[in-house]
Design an enzyme around this catalytic site. Structure first.
Site, short mmCIF file in Angstrom:
data_model
loop_
_atom_site.label_atom_id
_atom_site.label_comp_id
_atom_site.label_asym_id
_atom_site.label_seq_id
_atom_site.Cartn_x
_atom_site.Cartn_y
_atom_site.Cartn_z
N TYR A 226 0.78 -1.18 0.03
CA TYR A 226 -0.02 -0.17 0.07
C TYR A 226 0.88 1.29 0.04
CZ TYR A 226 -4.04 -3.05 0.25
OH TYR A 226 -4.84 -4.10 -0.03
N HIS A 373 0.85 -12.23 -9.96
CA HIS A 373 0.11 -11.30 -9.17
C HIS A 373 0.78 -9.88 -8.75
CE1 HIS A 373 -2.48 -9.11 -6.23
NE2 HIS A 373 -1.52 -9.26 -5.39
N PHE A 374 1.96 -10.12 -8.34
CA PHE A 374 3.03 -9.32 -7.95
C PHE A 374 3.14 -8.13 -9.14
CE2 PHE A 374 7.32 -7.69 -6.28
CZ PHE A 374 6.92 -7.42 -4.86
N ARG A 438 7.35 -21.05 -7.26
CA ARG A 438 7.93 -19.50 -7.23
C ARG A 438 9.49 -19.47 -7.20
NH1 ARG A 438 5.74 -15.38 -2.77
NH2 ARG A 438 6.86 -13.34 -3.73
N ARG A 439 9.85 -18.72 -7.47
CA ARG A 439 11.50 -18.46 -7.47
C ARG A 439 12.38 -19.40 -8.18
NH1 ARG A 439 10.01 -16.94 -1.93
NH2 ARG A 439 9.73 -14.74 -1.73
#
Length: 548
Positions: A226, A373-374, A438-439
């Site tokens: 945020y 998403h990121f 991931r990664r």
């Protein structure tokens, strides 16, 4: 009435210093991202014994932390100077001290990553250990940002004293909300680095409590999202209306949404730890509920934006349900590029709801879906809005103008970015649903057959990433042009005016005693009991790793 107001040259110089570091980070981090997707395709091997995870760390740290923090602070310093008046000499000095401390810290961390002494990824989880200089560098980045944030807050306090009983300028208020959010959130990462990871890497302690460390990181890690988003929202709420020739739908609605973001973005870190042991399911459920509360200000924002667009279109003679859409200034990069970011936030927000859901998270947790998403949230919605801001902010601060030629190139850049990200992020989402981790690089997949199944998605990511790198080259060219070569002149710093029919802004929205008290209460409710429990009764694996 001539609405042109020039940011003071001394404040502009301070803001531009932050921008130079931000765009250098974009160049280096973007190149590392290109290398990443090429390696993941299985068609390219890194030279000079450079490790895949070393490149991954460079990409994540430079783009996720350095680019964003420097750009946001530079933007917010310029916003406060433009809307609340020139900084005092003391506040400006604080801004410079903060910038210098952040830059030194960034250099320290970057050198350690490049020397392969800090290949600990963007999240730097224990038991991965970096050189102590890396952790000290991160600490300096955080402390420097606090000093720069203090300059913003001090100017806000000074302005409030001068206009007793009246609301502060909307953009200044928004910048202060985001600064407070950042300061409160970074207390978590500062605590784990200073009291756990730094002593551990120096050999002063033998172990670190991994569960505590991860919890402190995610106390920071989710509000960080945020911290990235709110400057984009600042532009959407209060700058885009001016660019298109409309007015802000509601000042009080904009302020209330920012207050709600402050309240509900911090005490929600457990939704990143839903599969971790050592945290009671009841506390995870509470934080999932608080996470979904953030949907409210997000929907408020969407309503306000499209109400502004529709009112503008109607004023230009638009009819029908979507007639206003055609009246928007699609030839203006300052609007079109951030609008692409707004549209991307629709699927990005939907993906965020999936990630935060206890049940659906089990399907996508730790898969490359999360990376996709990121890249929709930060790397599209936020970054494209930042680019849109740069197209008027940089020439305003440097005393140059956005020429029609650069404007056309900027629109092309936005389209290229949208195409590249659609391909790359789409492939990441699809591969994640099939279980791709991931990664991980192509060479680290344990199951050979699965690796073969994922090849088409890896190649698609490489194609999309290569297109994105072309977009990075274009934005860097535009940035250099606007800094040094565009014709000299006056570029407007657009600040929207509130619509005549809008309700008067209630002063309770700037009663910090109320909002900070509620924020503190929410944090204490969400974290105190589970934090004490994980310290006293954590599972055996959480009690630390020896320093080998």
């Amino acid at each position: 009435m001539n609405s042109f107001v020039q940011v003071d040259k001394r404040d502009a110089k301070l803001a531009m210093a932050h921008m130079y570091v931000a765009f250098i980070a974009l160049a280096l981090g973007g190149f590392a991202g290109l290398l990443q997707v090429l390696v993941r395709s299985g068609k390219y091997t890194l030279p000079f014994n450079i490790g895949y995870y070393q490149v991954l760390t460079v990409h994540g740290v430079l783009l996720g932390l350095v680019l964003t923090t420097f750009f946001i602070l530079g933007f917010q310093l310029a916003v406060v100077s433009r809307t609340s008046g020139t900084f005092t000499a003391k506040s400006r000095m604080m801004g410079w001290i903060g910038f210098i401390v952040m830059t030194i810290g960034t250099a320290m961390a970057a050198v350690m990553i490049l020397l392969n002494e800090a290949t600990v990824l963007y999240t730097f989880y224990a038991p991965l250990m970096a050189h102590w200089i890396f952790y000290l560098g991160l600490t300096l980045v955080v402390v420097g940002s606090w000093i720069g944030g203090a300059a913003i807050i001090s100017e806000y306090i000074r302005f409030r004293k001068a206009i007793k009983g009246k609301p502060s300028p909307l953009l200044t208020f928004m910048a202060v909300i985001n600064t407070v959010l950042w300061i409160v959130a970074t207390l978590g990462v500062a605590a784990t680095v200073l009291f756990q990871l730094l002593p551990w890497s120096l050999g002063l302690v033998e172990r670190v409590d991994v569960l505590v460390s991860r919890t402190l990181f995610w106390y920071f890690g989710h509000p960080l999202v945020y911290f990235w988003l709110l400057p984009a929202y600042m532009a959407w709420y209060a700058i885009i209306p001016k660019i298109i020739g409309a007015k802000i739908f509601s000042d009080s609605l904009a302020r209330m949404s920012f207050v709600l973001f402050l309240l509900f973005s911090i005490p929600v870190g457990f939704h990143h730890q839903l599969v971790e042991p050592g945290i009671d399911a009841g506390w995870k459920f509470l934080q999932v509920v608080l996470t979904f509360m953030v949907v409210i200000p997000s929907l408020m924002t969407a309503f306000a934006l499209f109400a502004t667009f529709e009112q503008f279109g109607r004023s230009k003679g638009a009819t029908g349900l979507f007639g206003w859409f055609r009246k928007l200034p699609w030839g203006d990069a300052r609007f079109t590029v951030p609008f692409i970011g707004m549209v991307a936030f629709i699927p990005a927000g939907a993906g965020g709801l999936i990630n935060a859901s206890n049940q659906m998270n089990q399907v996508v947790h730790n898969t490359i879906w999360v990376t996709g998403h990121f890249h929709l949230t930060l790397a599209t919605s936020v970054v494209l809005t930042f680019f849109g801001i740069a197209y008027w902010l940089i020439p305003h601060l440097t005393g140059r103008i956005l020429t029609p030629q650069i404007n056309k190139l900027a629109i092309i850049q936005g389209i290229i970015w949208a195409i590249g990200m659609s391909i790359m992020s789409g492939a990441m989402h699809a591969a994640g649903l099939l279980g791709a981790p991931r990664r991980s690089s192509f060479s680290t997949y344990g199951d050979a057959q699965q690796a073969l199944d994922w090849i088409p998605y890896q190649i698609a990511q490489a194609v999309g990433g290569s297109i994105l790198f072309l977009g990075i080259v274009l934005i860097l060219y535009i940035f250099i042009q606007l800094c040094f070569f565009a014709p000299k002149g006056q570029e407007e710093f657009p600040v929207g005016e509130v619509a005549d029919h809008a309700e008067e802004t209630p002063m309770v929205l700037e009663n910090w005693k109320i909002w900070l008290t509620i924020l503190t209460a929410l944090i204490l409710i969400a974290y105190t009991v589970p934090f004490l429990d994980m310290i006293q009764n954590g599972p055996p694996g959480s009690k630390g790793y020896k320093l080998w």
